[in-house]
Write a protein that holds these residues in place. Sequence first.
Motif, PDB file in Angstrom:
ATOM      1  N   ALA A   1      23.666 -29.759 -24.329  1.00 25.79           N
ATOM      2  CA  ALA A   1      24.787 -29.524 -25.230  1.00 25.79           C
ATOM      3  C   ALA A   1      24.863 -28.055 -25.591  1.00 25.79           C
ATOM      4  O   ALA A   1      23.849 -27.419 -25.880  1.00 25.79           O
ATOM      5  N   ASP A   2      26.081 -27.506 -25.562  1.00 27.13           N
ATOM      6  CA  ASP A   2      26.365 -26.198 -26.131  1.00 27.13           C
ATOM      7  C   ASP A   2      26.970 -26.425 -27.508  1.00 27.13           C
ATOM      8  O   ASP A   2      27.799 -27.331 -27.679  1.00 27.13           O
ATOM      9  N   VAL A   3      26.567 -25.634 -28.491  1.00 25.09           N
ATOM     10  CA  VAL A   3      27.130 -25.734 -29.833  1.00 25.09           C
ATOM     11  C   VAL A   3      27.616 -24.363 -30.259  1.00 25.09           C
ATOM     12  O   VAL A   3      27.108 -23.338 -29.794  1.00 25.09           O
ATOM     13  N   ALA A   4      28.602 -24.330 -31.152  1.00 26.40           N
ATOM     14  CA  ALA A   4      29.190 -23.048 -31.544  1.00 26.40           C
ATOM     15  C   ALA A   4      29.753 -23.121 -32.948  1.00 26.40           C
ATOM     16  O   ALA A   4      30.181 -24.179 -33.423  1.00 26.40           O
ATOM     17  N   VAL A   5      29.768 -21.967 -33.614  1.00 24.48           N
ATOM     18  CA  VAL A   5      30.403 -21.794 -34.911  1.00 24.48           C
ATOM     19  C   VAL A   5      31.354 -20.614 -34.797  1.00 24.48           C
ATOM     20  O   VAL A   5      30.978 -19.549 -34.297  1.00 24.48           O
ATOM     21  N   ALA A   6      32.607 -20.802 -35.253  1.00 27.88           N
ATOM     22  CA  ALA A   6      33.613 -19.747 -35.164  1.00 27.88           C
ATOM     23  C   ALA A   6      34.366 -19.640 -36.483  1.00 27.88           C
ATOM     24  O   ALA A   6      34.266 -20.511 -37.356  1.00 27.88           O
ATOM     25  N   ASP A   7      35.136 -18.555 -36.595  1.00 28.12           N
ATOM     26  CA  ASP A   7      35.991 -18.332 -37.765  1.00 28.12           C
ATOM     27  C   ASP A   7      37.425 -18.203 -37.271  1.00 28.12           C
ATOM     28  O   ASP A   7      37.746 -17.301 -36.489  1.00 28.12           O
ATOM     29  N   GLY A   8      38.296 -19.132 -37.692  1.00 27.82           N
ATOM     30  CA  GLY A   8      39.686 -19.084 -37.264  1.00 27.82           C
ATOM     31  C   GLY A   8      40.170 -20.435 -36.807  1.00 27.82           C
ATOM     32  O   GLY A   8      39.887 -21.465 -37.413  1.00 27.82           O
ATOM     33  N   THR A   9      40.895 -20.442 -35.695  1.00 29.50           N
ATOM     34  CA  THR A   9      41.412 -21.669 -35.094  1.00 29.50           C
ATOM     35  C   THR A   9      40.987 -21.687 -33.632  1.00 29.50           C
ATOM     36  O   THR A   9      40.587 -20.659 -33.082  1.00 29.50           O
ATOM     37  N   PRO A  10      41.084 -22.831 -32.943  1.00 33.59           N
ATOM     38  CA  PRO A  10      40.707 -22.860 -31.529  1.00 33.59           C
ATOM     39  C   PRO A  10      41.477 -21.867 -30.667  1.00 33.59           C
ATOM     40  O   PRO A  10      40.957 -21.343 -29.684  1.00 33.59           O
ATOM     41  N   SER A  11      42.725 -21.578 -31.035  1.00 37.35           N
ATOM     42  CA  SER A  11      43.529 -20.663 -30.226  1.00 37.35           C
ATOM     43  C   SER A  11      43.327 -19.200 -30.608  1.00 37.35           C
ATOM     44  O   SER A  11      43.521 -18.304 -29.781  1.00 37.35           O
TER      45      SER A  11
END
Length: 461
Positions: free
Chosen positions: A404-414
């Motif tokens: 599994a790859d996991v990720a944390v982001a700030d914003g929206t998927p696009s």
Amino acid sequence: MSSEWAIRVHNLSKTYRLYARPGDRGKQWILPAVQKCLGREPVQYYREVHAVENVSFEVKKGETLGIIGRNGSGKSTLLQLIVGTLTPTGGTIDIDGRVAALLELGAGFHPEFSGRENVFLNASLLGLSQADIDAQLDDMLAFAEIGASIDQPVKTYSSGMVVRLAFAVMAHVKADILVIDEALAVGDAFFVQKCMRFLRTFMERGTVLFVSHDSSAILNLCHRAIWLENGQIQIQGSSKTVTEQYLASEHRSETFCSPDHSAQSDIVPRPLTAPLHDMRLNFINQSHLRNDIEIFSFQGKGRGFGSGGARIVTAGIFDHEAKHELSWVIGGEAVCVIVQFVASVAIRRVVVGFFIKDRLGQILFGDNTHLTTNAHPISLDVGEEAVACFPFRIPILPQGVYFADVAVADGTPSEHMQLQWIHDAFRLESRTSSTSTGLIGVPFGKIEIRKLSRTKEALAS
């Protein structure tokens, strides 16, 4: 002007002479010439074996060509002819670009030399200067991840360590063409994932010649494929067409035998009653629960990327109550993926996601929190912690190891900033005994079949 093709093979053949007895080799050197001088018909003291026979194909630049076939079909011989470690009996090979090859285990390595010495030897043979090797040595060793063993003789290495070192060299020689035999089959699962990430990146710009028994690997990685049998091309074309015909041939040649379920002795057959109620955790013994969880470091070099705005501290797949981490599954269990992290910067709109991939790095399924939090975004200040939980019923996966790859982001998927992305954050083993086929299977309820009684009047109508 450079050509459109990277590899061009025309009527390539490799024939070996096999002698029944050692003495026949000497007879072949002397007696046929004497017999010819005496006016007799020369006697042949050997038999010919055609490992490769009249093979012709082209590989365009930027293309990935797969070669599939049974053991002994001539695949490895063909690759050795292309890279120049064997001399052809007939035909021509034209190559446009620098070639790096990963052939059979240990090819090109001197067993008495240390791993470090073999790095210099192999990289030099592949065209790197001393200065280039010195500049990239640390990256090669970091990629191989064999630690202090780099200064031990290669003859003391395990097969997996040899593959690690060979692939590390090949990945850093800046080749135009990669030629890969099935050596990756002996690598450990985490390293294979790293290699597949490198291959997929390389395939965006370079040319790959890939040999495998695995039709799924050929179908997933290659634009076109060749089916080789008894040293001859049976068919070449799209990967889908070639693998379908190869599998059909394999099916015709196999003798049916009952599967051995002895390895699944710890799995009780699933009750067929109450299909809508999750009964799986009631009958699977507790060996699938991790009682002594190894704390895995996400800080390893090359394991991910991101701005550093978040730090993932926990990632794993747990039972539906989120109490126990699972080490293996069968399929159909209610589970949840948990990702816990700490904000290193102020995060305006948190998006957490994951996906599960197979051993080839192919994404099977996944999700993120965008739709759940879109109406009411979650924000975090520096130092605040958060945890995301993704509940679902696990599909039926073919037996094997998944990552599994996991990720944390700030914003929206696009439109977002990637704060941290971790490759291979956790692994999961599937021990299914299901007969379903495909990349994933659906956990069905009770399957029924019954006869229908028809009256003569109903049949007449």
